[in-house]
Motif scaffolding. Structure first.
Motif, short mmCIF file in Angstrom:
data_model
loop_
_atom_site.label_atom_id
_atom_site.label_comp_id
_atom_site.label_asym_id
_atom_site.label_seq_id
_atom_site.Cartn_x
_atom_site.Cartn_y
_atom_site.Cartn_z
N LEU A 59 0.81 -1.22 0.00
CA LEU A 59 0.00 0.00 0.00
C LEU A 59 0.85 1.27 0.00
N GLY A 60 2.15 1.10 0.13
CA GLY A 60 3.04 2.26 0.12
C GLY A 60 2.92 3.11 1.37
N ILE A 61 2.67 2.47 2.51
CA ILE A 61 2.54 3.21 3.77
C ILE A 61 3.51 2.64 4.81
N ARG A 62 3.67 3.37 5.91
CA ARG A 62 4.56 2.93 6.98
C ARG A 62 3.96 1.68 7.66
N PRO A 63 4.81 0.70 8.01
CA PRO A 63 4.30 -0.47 8.73
C PRO A 63 3.59 -0.09 10.04
N ALA A 64 4.01 0.97 10.68
CA ALA A 64 3.39 1.40 11.94
C ALA A 64 1.93 1.81 11.75
N ALA A 65 1.52 2.11 10.52
CA ALA A 65 0.13 2.51 10.24
C ALA A 65 -0.80 1.31 10.11
N VAL A 66 -0.23 0.10 10.12
CA VAL A 66 -1.04 -1.13 9.97
C VAL A 66 -0.98 -1.92 11.27
N SER A 67 -2.15 -2.28 11.79
CA SER A 67 -2.20 -3.07 13.02
C SER A 67 -3.19 -4.22 12.86
N LEU A 68 -2.96 -5.28 13.63
CA LEU A 68 -3.83 -6.44 13.60
C LEU A 68 -5.05 -6.17 14.47
N ARG A 69 -6.24 -6.36 13.91
CA ARG A 69 -7.47 -6.19 14.69
C ARG A 69 -7.92 -7.52 15.26
N THR A 70 -7.92 -8.55 14.43
CA THR A 70 -8.34 -9.88 14.88
C THR A 70 -7.71 -10.95 14.01
N GLY A 71 -7.56 -12.15 14.59
CA GLY A 71 -7.05 -13.27 13.81
C GLY A 71 -5.60 -13.64 14.07
N ALA A 72 -5.08 -13.35 15.25
CA ALA A 72 -3.67 -13.62 15.54
C ALA A 72 -3.30 -15.09 15.31
N ALA A 73 -4.21 -16.01 15.62
CA ALA A 73 -3.90 -17.43 15.48
C ALA A 73 -4.61 -18.06 14.28
N SER A 74 -5.06 -17.24 13.34
CA SER A 74 -5.81 -17.73 12.19
C SER A 74 -5.16 -17.26 10.90
N ARG A 75 -5.42 -17.96 9.81
CA ARG A 75 -4.96 -17.48 8.50
C ARG A 75 -5.83 -16.33 8.01
N ASP A 76 -7.06 -16.26 8.52
CA ASP A 76 -7.98 -15.19 8.16
C ASP A 76 -7.88 -14.08 9.20
N LYS A 77 -7.44 -12.91 8.76
CA LYS A 77 -7.16 -11.81 9.68
C LYS A 77 -7.86 -10.54 9.22
N LEU A 78 -8.04 -9.65 10.17
CA LEU A 78 -8.47 -8.28 9.85
C LEU A 78 -7.38 -7.35 10.32
N PHE A 79 -6.88 -6.53 9.39
CA PHE A 79 -5.90 -5.50 9.73
C PHE A 79 -6.58 -4.15 9.67
N LEU A 80 -6.10 -3.22 10.48
CA LEU A 80 -6.58 -1.84 10.45
C LEU A 80 -5.48 -0.96 9.89
N VAL A 81 -5.86 -0.06 8.98
CA VAL A 81 -4.92 0.93 8.45
C VAL A 81 -5.34 2.27 9.02
N ASP A 82 -4.42 2.90 9.77
CA ASP A 82 -4.70 4.21 10.37
C ASP A 82 -4.62 5.33 9.35
N ARG A 83 -5.59 6.21 9.39
CA ARG A 83 -5.63 7.41 8.54
C ARG A 83 -5.29 7.09 7.08
N PRO A 84 -6.10 6.23 6.43
CA PRO A 84 -5.79 5.86 5.04
C PRO A 84 -6.02 7.02 4.08
N ALA A 85 -5.18 7.09 3.08
CA ALA A 85 -5.38 8.06 2.00
C ALA A 85 -6.60 7.62 1.20
N PRO A 86 -7.31 8.57 0.58
CA PRO A 86 -8.53 8.21 -0.17
C PRO A 86 -8.31 7.17 -1.26
N GLU A 87 -7.14 7.14 -1.86
CA GLU A 87 -6.90 6.21 -2.97
C GLU A 87 -6.59 4.78 -2.51
#
Length: 101
Positions: A59-87
């Motif tokens: 996505l061309g963003i800093r790794p610190a802007a991406v965090s795990l929301r759920t799915g630490a022990a699963s292959r299916d995960k939800l990540f959160l991107v902080d303050r995403p650009a519109p594109e």
């Protein structure tokens, strides 16, 4: 309309791949998910961390802007991107739906 504060990204992680790759779609429990193949094994959170970094790089963003929301022990995960650009939403769709690799 105010800017979106976070963007939730459904991801399917494939650990143990020959190389890291972001792209493709998997119909997972959270809906259509972006496939992220990582070289790291699914041991001690290594594949999750590799997937987080690979998602940020794609996505061309800093790794610190991406965090795990759920799915630490699963292959299916939800990540959160902080303050995403519109594109970013359009870029995610291209990566997931195959018009970009």
């Amino acid at each position: 309309m105010p800017a979106q504060e976070t963007l939730t990204v459904a991801v399917r992680v494939k650990p143990g791949a020959s190389r890291d790759r972001v792209g493709g779609c998997f119909d997972g429990p959270h809906g259509p998910a972006l496939v992220i193949a990582v070289h790291d094994p699914a041991v001690d959170g290594r594949a999750t961390e590799a997937a987080r970094r690979a998602l940020a790089a794609a996505l061309g963003i800093r790794p610190a802007a991406v965090s795990l929301r759920t799915g630490a022990a699963s292959r299916d995960k939800l990540f959160l991107v902080d303050r995403p650009a519109p594109e970013l939403s359009a870029l995610l769709r291209r990566l997931r739906d195959g018009s970009a690799e």
